[in-house]
Design an enzyme around this catalytic site. Structure first.
Site, PDB file in Angstrom:
ATOM      1  N   HIS A  87       0.824  -1.208   0.000  1.00  0.00           N
ATOM      2  CA  HIS A  87       0.000   0.000   0.000  1.00  0.00           C
ATOM      3  C   HIS A  87       0.865   1.267   0.000  1.00  0.00           C
ATOM      4  O   HIS A  87       2.045   1.252   0.367  1.00  0.00           O
ATOM      5  CB  HIS A  87      -0.952   0.018   1.205  1.00  0.00           C
ATOM      6  CG  HIS A  87      -0.250   0.082   2.535  1.00  0.00           C
ATOM      7  ND1 HIS A  87       0.339   1.228   3.013  1.00  0.00           N
ATOM      8  CD2 HIS A  87      -0.065  -0.868   3.489  1.00  0.00           C
ATOM      9  CE1 HIS A  87       0.856   0.998   4.211  1.00  0.00           C
ATOM     10  NE2 HIS A  87       0.629  -0.272   4.523  1.00  0.00           N
ATOM     11  N   GLU A 161      -2.723  -7.312   8.138  1.00  0.00           N
ATOM     12  CA  GLU A 161      -1.415  -7.129   8.750  1.00  0.00           C
ATOM     13  C   GLU A 161      -1.331  -7.867  10.084  1.00  0.00           C
ATOM     14  O   GLU A 161      -2.359  -8.244  10.680  1.00  0.00           O
ATOM     15  CB  GLU A 161      -1.153  -5.625   8.941  1.00  0.00           C
ATOM     16  CG  GLU A 161       0.238  -5.258   9.429  1.00  0.00           C
ATOM     17  CD  GLU A 161       1.353  -5.717   8.504  1.00  0.00           C
ATOM     18  OE1 GLU A 161       1.448  -6.939   8.283  1.00  0.00           O
ATOM     19  OE2 GLU A 161       2.139  -4.872   8.034  1.00  0.00           O
TER      20      GLU A 161
END
Length: 287
Positions: A87, A161
């Site tokens: 990202h 994550e």
């Protein structure tokens, strides 16, 4: 007077000199040829056409058993190419905070621009599907990168994550002062970082294996994946057969692109790691 040949022989160090190789007669052989090693059967025959059409190899071996590791443990319907993207720059990246699985960190203006650069860099590649972590900073990146494509985004919880508990949201400098032992373990020995009996990085390795199988058994041959730095480390390491103790052996920049090729067996070859040319120029990938 010394001839040029003698002069050459006397000026080259013996350590770097070797006699010319003997010429050997090379006999032609048929297209189909047997390949044997300690772990292959005596009746194994491969042809160049079969290797090309069936994609039995990843590029490093001719059908040798255990030449690479299969992530799927069974045959797939076709070879696969998987492109991994981290990202763009998030608010907590910018503030040097521990992010983990928290969903409070969002893309910055720079992060959106990085996502747009990724979109332009990959615009000429025909992906069958895009998978993303559902956490905001990855989701927003995926939405920018996938803009204009027909297939809907697929969000996988397995791509989230690592969960870093009480460290999440803290600035690194503050976490070091408040939790010196835990922070040091996280930074220096992450595979042994433990909270209440939970090992986040070891758990991450399990989810990475799960994510690979979810992706690789999806119909199609070319996939895009948008996720987080720690998850990318786990995906890359599990693909290469590296354990969680090698967590910090891999680094991925915001917007960095990594590409893997898989053969039908689920064996993998790393094509490129953390490509960032598109972050600094109008570079377009054509692979």
């Amino acid at each position: 007077m010394v001839s040029s040949g003698s002069l050459l022989a006397t000026t080259i160090s013996p350590l770097f000199w070797a006699p010319p190789p003997r010429l050997q007669t090379i006999h032609s052989r048929p297209a189909a040829f047997p390949i044997q090693c300690s772990s292959s059967s005596s009746d194994l025959h491969l042809t160049a056409e079969k290797l090309e059409n069936d994609a039995l190899v990843t590029g490093g071996a001719f059908d040798f058993e255990k030449a690479t590791i299969s992530l799927t443990q069974k045959w797939m319907s076709s070879p696969k190419k998987v492109t991994l993207v981290r990202h763009g720059l998030s608010s907590w990246n910018k503030e040097s905070r521990v992010q983990g699985s928290s969903d409070l960190s969002i893309l910055t203006e720079t992060g959106v621009q990085q996502a747009e650069r990724c979109r332009k860099a990959l615009v000429n590649i025909n992906f069958d599907q895009c998978f993303s972590s559902p956490i905001c900073r990855a989701k927003s990146t995926a939405e920018v990168v996938w803009q204009g494509r027909e297939e809907p985004l697929v969000f996988l919880d397995s791509l989230k994550e690592a969960h870093l508990f009480f460290l999440e949201g803290m600035r690194n400098v503050d976490a070091r002062k408040r939790y010196p032992k835990e922070f040091m373990t996280w930074r220096e020995d992450p595979s042994n970082f433990c909270v209440n009996g939970v090992y986040p990085i070891q758990e991450l390795w399990g989810r990475a294996n799960e994510a690979w199988k979810e992706i690789l058994f999806t119909p199609g041959e070319n996939f895009l994946v948008v996720t987080h730095k720690s998850m990318l480390r786990a995906l890359i390491c599990t693909a290469l057969g590296l354990g969680p103790e090698r967590f910090r052996a891999i680094d991925i920049n915001n917007g960095g692109i990594t590409v893997f090729n898989f053969n039908k067996r689920g064996e993998v070859m790393l094509q490129s790691l953390n490509m960032t040319a598109h972050m600094y120029s109008d570079y377009v990938y054509l692979y």
